[in-house]
Design a protein around this motif. Structure first.
Motif, PDB file in Angstrom:
ATOM      1  N   SER A   1       0.834  -1.202   0.000  1.00 40.33           N
ATOM      2  CA  SER A   1       0.000   0.000   0.000  1.00 40.33           C
ATOM      3  C   SER A   1       0.872   1.256   0.000  1.00 40.33           C
ATOM      4  CB  SER A   1      -0.933   0.002   1.215  1.00 40.33           C
ATOM      5  OG  SER A   1      -1.700   1.174   1.256  1.00 40.33           O
TER       6      SER A   1
ATOM      7  N   ASN B   1       2.113   2.127  -3.285  1.00 42.99           N
ATOM      8  CA  ASN B   1       1.027   2.387  -4.235  1.00 42.99           C
ATOM      9  C   ASN B   1       0.705   1.188  -5.130  1.00 42.99           C
ATOM     10  OD1 ASN B   1       0.806   5.083  -3.287  1.00 42.99           O
ATOM     11  ND2 ASN B   1       2.539   5.635  -4.596  1.00 42.99           N
TER      12      ASN B   1
ATOM     13  N   PHE C   1      -1.333  -1.162  -3.909  1.00 44.19           N
ATOM     14  CA  PHE C   1      -2.551  -1.644  -3.272  1.00 44.19           C
ATOM     15  C   PHE C   1      -3.257  -0.402  -2.744  1.00 44.19           C
ATOM     16  CE2 PHE C   1      -4.726  -3.604   0.414  1.00 44.19           C
ATOM     17  CZ  PHE C   1      -5.374  -4.637  -0.235  1.00 44.19           C
ATOM     18  N   LYS C   2      -4.560  -0.509  -2.494  1.00 42.17           N
ATOM     19  CA  LYS C   2      -5.289   0.668  -2.022  1.00 42.17           C
ATOM     20  C   LYS C   2      -4.689   1.219  -0.727  1.00 42.17           C
ATOM     21  CE  LYS C   2      -8.821  -1.263   0.915  1.00 42.17           C
ATOM     22  NZ  LYS C   2     -10.183  -1.113   1.298  1.00 42.17           N
ATOM     23  N   LYS C   3      -4.894   2.490  -0.489  1.00 43.43           N
ATOM     24  CA  LYS C   3      -4.333   3.141   0.702  1.00 43.43           C
ATOM     25  C   LYS C   3      -5.011   2.596   1.957  1.00 43.43           C
ATOM     26  CE  LYS C   3      -2.883   7.409   2.650  1.00 43.43           C
ATOM     27  NZ  LYS C   3      -3.403   8.541   3.287  1.00 43.43           N
ATOM     28  N   LEU C   4      -4.197   2.044   2.846  1.00 45.00           N
ATOM     29  CA  LEU C   4      -4.704   1.485   4.088  1.00 45.00           C
ATOM     30  C   LEU C   4      -4.700   2.548   5.194  1.00 45.00           C
ATOM     31  CD1 LEU C   4      -2.931  -1.988   3.988  1.00 45.00           C
ATOM     32  CD2 LEU C   4      -5.325  -1.490   3.540  1.00 45.00           C
TER      33      LEU C   4
END
Length: 140
Positions: free
Chosen positions: A68, A71, A73-76
């Protein structure tokens, strides 16, 4: 750096789950067979397997945080503090075992030192990767 740290954590998660096929051998290899045998006897027969799955899930989540932050993976949530927390935990675990020989594992010294060096390496991936990511963004 964060991407590599993320993928390494996901690999560690997969190894924990796949290792359950040969659980007793895996516990012996990493030096925790005695503790797991006691846990099996004192707590519950399935406890060592449950803990191994939980640890695998934690590694997977840490891997997602690395990806994440890169970038991929979606922002955690709590991304920045979690990246530094993960890096710090790994780094302190590795350095602590190398310097103080804590001895919580009963693996061979070579394996224990290898695990510690891997922990330092992954910790540095997260710490340096996090510093690079957020230092670059702050200066723009």
């Amino acid at each position: 750096m964060l991407k590599l740290g993320g993928y390494l954590n996901i690999l560690f998660a997969i190894l924990h789950i796949v290792g359950l096929i040969w659980a007793e051998k895996m516990f012996e290899l990493v030096g925790i067979a005695e503790g797991m045998a006691l846990a099996k006897q004192d707590i519950h027969p399935l406890y060592p397997y449950f803990i191994t799955v939980v640890v695998g899930i934690i590694f997977f989540i840490m891997g997602l945080y690395g990806l994440s932050a890169d970038n991929k993976f979606k922002k955690l949530p709590l991304l920045k503090p979690m990246v530094f927390c993960i890096g710090g935990i790994y780094f302190l675990r590795g350095i602590g075992e190398l310097i103080f020989d804590i001895g919580w594992q009963k693996a061979s010294p070579l394996l224990e030192n290898t695990y510690s060096l891997i922990a330092v390496f992954v910790g540095l991936l997260y710490l340096v990767g996090g510093l690079k990511k957020w230092k670059i963004k702050e200066t723009k």
